[in-house]
Motif scaffolding. Structure first.
Motif, mmCIF file in Angstrom:
data_model
loop_
_atom_site.group_PDB
_atom_site.id
_atom_site.type_symbol
_atom_site.label_atom_id
_atom_site.label_comp_id
_atom_site.label_asym_id
_atom_site.label_seq_id
_atom_site.Cartn_x
_atom_site.Cartn_y
_atom_site.Cartn_z
ATOM 1 N N ALA A 64 0.929 -1.509 0.060
ATOM 2 C CA ALA A 64 -0.068 -0.066 0.024
ATOM 3 C C ALA A 64 0.924 1.491 -0.358
ATOM 4 O O ALA A 64 0.400 2.254 -0.581
ATOM 5 C CB ALA A 64 -1.476 0.243 1.762
ATOM 6 N N LEU A 65 2.000 1.574 0.804
ATOM 7 C CA LEU A 65 3.193 2.525 0.353
ATOM 8 C C LEU A 65 3.325 2.690 -0.511
ATOM 9 O O LEU A 65 3.720 3.976 -0.806
ATOM 10 C CB LEU A 65 4.342 2.348 1.908
ATOM 11 N N ILE A 66 4.088 1.677 -1.623
ATOM 12 C CA ILE A 66 4.308 1.828 -2.658
ATOM 13 C C ILE A 66 3.388 2.042 -3.436
ATOM 14 O O ILE A 66 4.277 3.059 -3.840
ATOM 15 C CB ILE A 66 4.832 -0.062 -2.918
ATOM 16 N N ALA A 67 2.485 2.108 -3.543
ATOM 17 C CA ALA A 67 1.151 2.368 -3.814
ATOM 18 C C ALA A 67 0.881 4.073 -3.824
ATOM 19 O O ALA A 67 0.893 4.950 -5.155
ATOM 20 C CB ALA A 67 0.156 2.133 -4.344
ATOM 21 N N VAL A 68 1.152 4.496 -3.019
ATOM 22 C CA VAL A 68 0.768 5.574 -2.106
ATOM 23 C C VAL A 68 2.045 6.815 -2.633
ATOM 24 O O VAL A 68 1.967 8.202 -3.273
ATOM 25 C CB VAL A 68 0.695 5.934 -0.185
ATOM 26 N N LEU A 69 3.522 5.849 -2.776
ATOM 27 C CA LEU A 69 4.787 6.088 -2.910
ATOM 28 C C LEU A 69 4.353 6.605 -4.680
ATOM 29 O O LEU A 69 5.069 7.896 -4.972
ATOM 30 C CB LEU A 69 5.812 5.806 -2.586
ATOM 31 N N PHE A 70 4.153 6.066 -5.170
ATOM 32 C CA PHE A 70 3.636 6.031 -6.976
ATOM 33 C C PHE A 70 2.895 7.125 -7.362
ATOM 34 O O PHE A 70 3.179 8.334 -7.670
ATOM 35 C CB PHE A 70 3.088 4.748 -7.642
ATOM 36 N N VAL A 71 1.581 7.761 -6.632
ATOM 37 C CA VAL A 71 1.158 8.330 -6.518
ATOM 38 C C VAL A 71 1.304 9.764 -5.907
ATOM 39 O O VAL A 71 1.332 10.887 -6.944
ATOM 40 C CB VAL A 71 -0.364 8.273 -6.029
ATOM 41 N N PHE A 72 2.636 9.923 -5.060
ATOM 42 C CA PHE A 72 2.775 11.303 -4.610
ATOM 43 C C PHE A 72 3.514 11.979 -5.594
ATOM 44 O O PHE A 72 3.807 12.765 -5.770
ATOM 45 C CB PHE A 72 3.481 11.019 -3.354
ATOM 46 N N LEU A 73 4.698 10.483 -6.688
ATOM 47 C CA LEU A 73 5.306 10.923 -7.323
ATOM 48 C C LEU A 73 5.147 11.470 -8.953
ATOM 49 O O LEU A 73 5.084 12.370 -9.218
ATOM 50 C CB LEU A 73 6.341 9.813 -7.435
ATOM 51 N N LEU A 74 4.086 10.665 -8.612
ATOM 52 C CA LEU A 74 3.176 11.577 -10.439
ATOM 53 C C LEU A 74 2.132 13.041 -10.409
ATOM 54 O O LEU A 74 2.510 13.199 -10.344
ATOM 55 C CB LEU A 74 1.878 10.514 -10.604
ATOM 56 N N PHE A 75 2.319 12.539 -8.942
ATOM 57 C CA PHE A 75 1.455 14.298 -8.127
ATOM 58 C C PHE A 75 2.480 15.042 -8.992
ATOM 59 O O PHE A 75 1.969 15.992 -8.342
ATOM 60 C CB PHE A 75 0.964 14.089 -6.795
ATOM 61 N N THR A 76 3.970 15.222 -7.509
ATOM 62 C CA THR A 76 4.618 15.719 -7.459
ATOM 63 C C THR A 76 5.145 16.414 -9.252
ATOM 64 O O THR A 76 5.282 17.312 -9.629
ATOM 65 C CB THR A 76 5.733 15.114 -6.572
ATOM 66 N N LEU A 77 4.999 15.511 -10.104
ATOM 67 C CA LEU A 77 5.949 15.642 -11.755
ATOM 68 C C LEU A 77 4.720 16.542 -12.064
ATOM 69 O O LEU A 77 4.729 17.601 -12.698
ATOM 70 C CB LEU A 77 5.201 14.629 -11.859
ATOM 71 N N VAL A 78 3.278 16.300 -12.151
ATOM 72 C CA VAL A 78 1.739 17.549 -12.585
ATOM 73 C C VAL A 78 2.131 18.186 -12.642
ATOM 74 O O VAL A 78 1.707 19.090 -12.925
ATOM 75 C CB VAL A 78 1.274 16.370 -12.590
ATOM 76 N N GLN A 79 2.102 18.690 -10.965
ATOM 77 C CA GLN A 79 2.422 20.357 -9.958
ATOM 78 C C GLN A 79 3.885 20.747 -10.373
ATOM 79 O O GLN A 79 3.536 22.031 -10.724
ATOM 80 C CB GLN A 79 2.113 19.772 -8.458
#
Length: 366
Positions: A64-79
């Motif tokens: 679950a943490l890996i999934a959250v990290l992936f979403v966070f990295l994607l969000f950071t890239l987009v922002q």
């Protein structure tokens, strides 16, 4: 008045983590200190606490943490891309993004080393068992094969009981291996297991396509196992991952610990799974030395194991995938970077440990 030299903020934010990394690298040069004060001092409390916190949950917190990290990295890239005009220069946004990622990776590395990774540099089995795996001969490997094969034939006399106890159930396997570790800890106190944390991978059956039977997620202390693999392999796989949970980072040492626990177990299935795995490693070693003799020894195992190996070969063929070679490439470099220069062959080094054990305590003790 003379102006004082000011450290730029960009540099200032890197000083602390870089100093910590340098201290970790310095500490890795002292296995004795790590063994005494970390592996047998601090880490048992860290591991037990993580297993207590997350072991009761039916799902993998690590996944679950890996999934959250992936979403966070994607969000950071987009922002970062959306706000790229705020950064100086044409590629200022990219420079900022790389800096942020590197900083996060640095802190993740520090957390990994502090929670578990330092165990790769402990004295480990060589110190605890007073064993030193030295160079060995083809005759030594053959003696090991014959010894292990004799154990397999003895266990296979009760083949019906072993077949009936085969299971892919997580709770049953967890109980089987936990009991085995409790028994083994009466002889080896450093194998005492407080709390258990055995989890299925969130990928489910898809994990079979990665080519891995299990792994430890160090940040949560969870032992992840592919419960869709052939049932006869699972008891030893679980035992191997629990060895990692107890702080044995090296793959060969986790195999050795798994063997020591398995051979003393009251479960015939765990014993069978353990000796079957050790026979595979020894045959693989013999194949490099004398392929003709290796073929002969491979065929001499009990009929039950021949059937199970046929099942394993079929399962592997059904789950072959092009991505496996890339995953192996990544994993081998992970092993190289964590004090295992033999890479994927580190697993097979358990043969050297078993031969050293047999020579010291007598082959009949294997």
């Amino acid at each position: 008045m003379q102006q004082r030299f000011a450290i730029p903020p960009v540099v200032r934010q890197w000083i602390f983590p870089v100093v910590i990394v340098l201290l970790i690298w310095w500490l890795q040069q002292f296995p004795g200190i790590i063994e005494t004060y970390y592996a047998q001092g601090i880490y048992p409390y860290i591991g037990a606490t993580l297993r207590w916190l997350f072991g009761w949950l039916p799902f993998s917190v690590g996944d679950a943490l890996i999934a959250v990290l992936f979403v966070f990295l994607l969000f950071t890239l987009v922002q970062t891309i959306r706000r790229k005009k705020q950064y100086a220069g044409k590629l200022g946004w990219l420079k900022h993004l790389v800096q942020q990622l590197l900083k996060w990776l640095l802190w993740i590395y520090i957390l990994f080393e502090c929670i578990w990774g330092v165990n790769y540099y402990r004295k480990g089995s060589a110190y605890l068992l007073q064993l030193q795996p030295d160079l060995y001969t083809t005759a030594d490997v053959d003696t090991l094969l014959n010894t292990v094969n004799a154990r397999l034939h003895s266990l296979s006399k009760d083949s019906i009981a072993i077949r009936q106890s085969l299971t892919q159930d997580r709770q049953q396997l967890n109980e089987m291996v936990t009991v085995a570790y409790v028994n083994a800890s009466q002889q080896y106190s450093w194998l005492a297991l407080e709390h258990s944390s055995l989890k299925p991978n969130l990928l489910g059956p898809l994990q079979s396509y990665t080519g891995y039977g299990g792994y430890l997620f160090p940040f949560t202390g969870e032992a992840q196992v592919n419960f869709h693999a052939p049932a006869f392999t699972l008891p030893f796989t679980v035992s191997h991952e629990v060895a990692h949970q107890l702080g044995f980072g090296s793959e060969s040492e986790a195999n050795l610990i798994g063997y020591l626990v398995g051979k003393q177990s009251t479960s015939a299935l765990l014993q069978y799974s353990t000796y079957a795995e050790m026979h595979d490693y020894a045959v693989s070693d013999m194949w490099v030395r004398d392929s003709v003799l290796a073929k002969q020894r491979y065929k001499e195992v009990p009929y039950m194991l021949q059937l199970h190996r046929k099942e394993m070969r079929q399962w592997v063929m059904e789950h072959k995938h092009p991505a496996q070679q890339w995953l192996n490439w990544i994993y081998e470099r992970y092993l190289w970077s964590n004090n295992q220069p033999q890479g994927l062959q580190s697993y097979n080094r358990v043969v050297a440990w078993l031969i050293a054990y047999g020579k010291k305590y007598g082959w009949h003790q294997l």
